[in-house]
Design a protein around this motif. Structure first.
Motif, PDB file in Angstrom:
ATOM      1  N   GLY A   1       0.793  -1.232   0.000  1.00 24.35           N
ATOM      2  CA  GLY A   1       0.000   0.000   0.000  1.00 24.35           C
ATOM      3  C   GLY A   1       0.819   1.273   0.000  1.00 24.35           C
ATOM      4  O   GLY A   1       0.257   2.375  -0.134  1.00 24.35           O
TER       5      GLY A   1
ATOM      6  N   TYR B   1       2.707   2.865  -2.069  1.00 22.63           N
ATOM      7  CA  TYR B   1       2.699   3.789  -3.204  1.00 22.63           C
ATOM      8  C   TYR B   1       1.368   3.756  -3.973  1.00 22.63           C
ATOM      9  O   TYR B   1       1.326   4.116  -5.150  1.00 22.63           O
ATOM     10  CB  TYR B   1       3.852   3.448  -4.150  1.00 22.63           C
ATOM     11  CG  TYR B   1       5.192   3.392  -3.442  1.00 22.63           C
ATOM     12  CD1 TYR B   1       5.795   4.550  -2.966  1.00 22.63           C
ATOM     13  CD2 TYR B   1       5.835   2.177  -3.238  1.00 22.63           C
ATOM     14  CE1 TYR B   1       7.007   4.509  -2.307  1.00 22.63           C
ATOM     15  CE2 TYR B   1       7.062   2.122  -2.577  1.00 22.63           C
ATOM     16  CZ  TYR B   1       7.641   3.291  -2.117  1.00 22.63           C
ATOM     17  OH  TYR B   1       8.840   3.241  -1.458  1.00 22.63           O
ATOM     18  N   ARG B   2       0.310   3.346  -3.308  1.00 23.34           N
ATOM     19  CA  ARG B   2      -0.967   3.203  -4.019  1.00 23.34           C
ATOM     20  C   ARG B   2      -1.969   4.317  -3.716  1.00 23.34           C
ATOM     21  O   ARG B   2      -3.045   4.325  -4.292  1.00 23.34           O
ATOM     22  CB  ARG B   2      -1.600   1.844  -3.691  1.00 23.34           C
ATOM     23  CG  ARG B   2      -0.809   0.668  -4.244  1.00 23.34           C
ATOM     24  CD  ARG B   2      -1.461  -0.662  -3.902  1.00 23.34           C
ATOM     25  NE  ARG B   2      -0.640  -1.760  -4.367  1.00 23.34           N
ATOM     26  CZ  ARG B   2      -0.753  -2.343  -5.562  1.00 23.34           C
ATOM     27  NH1 ARG B   2      -1.677  -1.911  -6.400  1.00 23.34           N
ATOM     28  NH2 ARG B   2       0.037  -3.335  -5.913  1.00 23.34           N
ATOM     29  N   LYS B   3      -1.628   5.208  -2.805  1.00 21.80           N
ATOM     30  CA  LYS B   3      -2.604   6.232  -2.422  1.00 21.80           C
ATOM     31  C   LYS B   3      -3.073   7.039  -3.628  1.00 21.80           C
ATOM     32  O   LYS B   3      -4.274   7.323  -3.782  1.00 21.80           O
ATOM     33  CB  LYS B   3      -2.000   7.159  -1.374  1.00 21.80           C
ATOM     34  CG  LYS B   3      -3.013   8.145  -0.795  1.00 21.80           C
ATOM     35  CD  LYS B   3      -2.440   8.916   0.375  1.00 21.80           C
ATOM     36  CE  LYS B   3      -3.483   9.821   0.992  1.00 21.80           C
ATOM     37  NZ  LYS B   3      -2.955  10.563   2.177  1.00 21.80           N
TER      38      LYS B   3
ATOM     39  N   ALA C   1      -1.837   6.206  -6.980  1.00 22.37           N
ATOM     40  CA  ALA C   1      -1.869   5.348  -8.169  1.00 22.37           C
ATOM     41  C   ALA C   1      -3.110   4.460  -8.229  1.00 22.37           C
ATOM     42  O   ALA C   1      -3.623   4.175  -9.315  1.00 22.37           O
ATOM     43  CB  ALA C   1      -0.612   4.480  -8.210  1.00 22.37           C
ATOM     44  N   ASP C   2      -3.577   3.994  -7.068  1.00 17.37           N
ATOM     45  CA  ASP C   2      -4.730   3.071  -7.032  1.00 17.37           C
ATOM     46  C   ASP C   2      -5.531   3.333  -5.759  1.00 17.37           C
ATOM     47  O   ASP C   2      -5.437   2.592  -4.792  1.00 17.37           O
ATOM     48  CB  ASP C   2      -4.226   1.622  -7.073  1.00 17.37           C
ATOM     49  CG  ASP C   2      -5.350   0.622  -7.318  1.00 17.37           C
ATOM     50  OD1 ASP C   2      -6.524   1.007  -7.207  1.00 17.37           O
ATOM     51  OD2 ASP C   2      -5.038  -0.551  -7.616  1.00 17.37           O
TER      52      ASP C   2
ATOM     53  N   ALA D   1      -7.602   0.322  -4.175  1.00 16.58           N
ATOM     54  CA  ALA D   1      -6.791  -0.676  -3.476  1.00 16.58           C
ATOM     55  C   ALA D   1      -6.258  -0.107  -2.165  1.00 16.58           C
ATOM     56  O   ALA D   1      -6.225  -0.793  -1.137  1.00 16.58           O
ATOM     57  CB  ALA D   1      -5.637  -1.131  -4.366  1.00 16.58           C
ATOM     58  N   TYR D   2      -5.850   1.161  -2.195  1.00 12.10           N
ATOM     59  CA  TYR D   2      -5.342   1.807  -0.984  1.00 12.10           C
ATOM     60  C   TYR D   2      -6.418   1.838   0.103  1.00 12.10           C
ATOM     61  O   TYR D   2      -6.143   1.589   1.280  1.00 12.10           O
ATOM     62  CB  TYR D   2      -4.880   3.223  -1.322  1.00 12.10           C
ATOM     63  CG  TYR D   2      -4.238   3.941  -0.167  1.00 12.10           C
ATOM     64  CD1 TYR D   2      -2.897   3.716   0.167  1.00 12.10           C
ATOM     65  CD2 TYR D   2      -4.961   4.860   0.591  1.00 12.10           C
ATOM     66  CE1 TYR D   2      -2.305   4.378   1.232  1.00 12.10           C
ATOM     67  CE2 TYR D   2      -4.379   5.529   1.656  1.00 12.10           C
ATOM     68  CZ  TYR D   2      -3.050   5.280   1.978  1.00 12.10           C
ATOM     69  OH  TYR D   2      -2.468   5.936   3.035  1.00 12.10           O
TER      70      TYR D   2
ATOM     71  N   ILE E   1      -5.841  -5.558  -4.792  1.00 12.26           N
ATOM     72  CA  ILE E   1      -4.513  -5.231  -5.321  1.00 12.26           C
ATOM     73  C   ILE E   1      -4.302  -5.839  -6.700  1.00 12.26           C
ATOM     74  O   ILE E   1      -3.687  -5.236  -7.575  1.00 12.26           O
ATOM     75  CB  ILE E   1      -3.417  -5.741  -4.353  1.00 12.26           C
ATOM     76  CG1 ILE E   1      -3.490  -4.982  -3.021  1.00 12.26           C
ATOM     77  CG2 ILE E   1      -2.035  -5.625  -4.970  1.00 12.26           C
ATOM     78  CD1 ILE E   1      -2.586  -5.568  -1.948  1.00 12.26           C
TER      79      ILE E   1
END
Length: 336
Positions: free
Chosen positions: A123, A125-127, A129-130, A133-134, A184
């Motif tokens: 998680g 680097y997903r805040k 980007a995704d 999922a985050y 994810i």
């Protein structure tokens, strides 16, 4: 290092203090026994000489045989590596005491903490980007923490009186964790949730094969620590079921298998199947390499860095000492 034999027609023999691999149509390879930790055989079409097996036993190199689904079906090792008695006696006695319950709790606690740690890792680097999922990861982590707190609210004198309750907590944790994993994974993987043997989706087939490698390694680690791999606490006894292996790996599944598998799938790699609907040779080789590479990475324990496979050895020895009432059995949590 670890040696994997996956090519059909391989012949493994001994030359001085080196194992020699002869593969039809390929250059002969040699590996020094002193550099080896394990030999993993993933093909049924190979030959091992008695001399090679004896030399491996002498050097403490265990030979594990896995089928095409990753199931660990045989092991060659020296009986003198596991010739202790006091640890096994203590292990059997602990089954009838609260100490056995603590081992079962430890298995679930280690699983929940490492699942949460891995979700934090994925998680990071997903805040941006995704976001979906985050958000799923953000919901899962406190839920896993709450389930861990629930472990200590139940008391009993023997694991048989508490097993169903603890397995219920473990099961709810699995729903939370794999739900976050589903968020994810890419949509083309069509992940149906966690499935064991018999799974036909690529994610579960890959995970199952990776777990088979981990089971094989764990059985050897436990036996070398003087423990009986078939006498567990959380998982019930059944002929042919390595229940202590299943207990012990709960703390290492996420770190050793889930992390490399989910990373490969996240980078776009996809497993391929053969004409029988099983993972093909190149896919199996890729999974073996990924799990071995992961177990060769280093992590912090007690302010020092150790290879992950050595941390497994340390934890097995700590478990043995705990059962003998000679020390603590702390939970290992992989860094993220």
């Amino acid at each position: 290092m670890n040696l994997t034999i996956s090519e059909r027609g391989t012949f493994l023999s001994l030359r001085s203090e080196r194992l020699q691999l002869r593969i039809p149509g390929k250059e002969t390879q040699e590996v020094a026994l002193r550099d080896l930790e394990t030999v993993i055989v993933t093909t049924s079409a190979c030959t091992l000489s008695a001399e090679a097996i004896r030399a491996c036993a002498k050097f403490g190199v265990q030979i594990d045989l896995l089928d095409s689904l990753g199931a660990h079906y045989a092991k060659f090792s020296s009986p003198y590596l596991v010739g202790t008695v006091s640890t096994r006696r203590a292990q059997m006695q602990a089954y009838l005491t609260p100490r056995g319950i603590e081992v079962a709790r430890h298995a679930i606690r280690a699983r929940l903490r490492n699942q949460a740690s891995l979700l934090k890792y994925f998680g990071k680097y997903r805040k941006e980007a995704d976001p979906a999922a985050y958000a799923a990861i953000g919901r899962a982590i406190p839920a896993l923490t709450a389930l861990e707190a629930e472990l200590d609210t139940h008391q009993a004198q023997c694991i048989d009186d508490l097993r169903d309750v603890l397995l219920g907590i473990e099961g709810r944790g699995g729903v939370v964790y794999w739900g976050a994993v589903a968020a994810i994974l890419a949509a083309d993987l069509a992940f149906p949730g966690r499935l064991g043997r018999g799974a036909t989706d690529p994610t579960n087939m890959t995970l199952n094969y990776g777990y088979g490698i981990l089971y094989a390694r764990t059985a050897g680690v436990l036996a070398t620590a003087g423990l009986e791999p078939f006498a567990g606490f959380l998982h019930t006894d059944r002929p042919g079921k390595p229940s202590l292996v299943l207990d012990f790996v709960e703390g290492f599944r996420a770190a050793c298998v889930d992390r490399p598998v989910l990373a490969m799938l996240g980078r776009g790699w996809r497993p391929k199947l053969d004409e029988h609907g099983k993972l093909d040779l190149e896919t199996r080789k890729r999974i073996v390499a990924a799990v071995h590479d992961r177990m060769d990475t280093r992590d912090m324990v007690g302010g020092k860095r150790f290879r992950l496979q050595n941390i497994m050895v340390m934890q097995a020895r700590r478990l043995a000492g705990f059962l003998r009432e000679e020390g603590n059995y702390p939970v290992y949590v992989a860094s993220w």
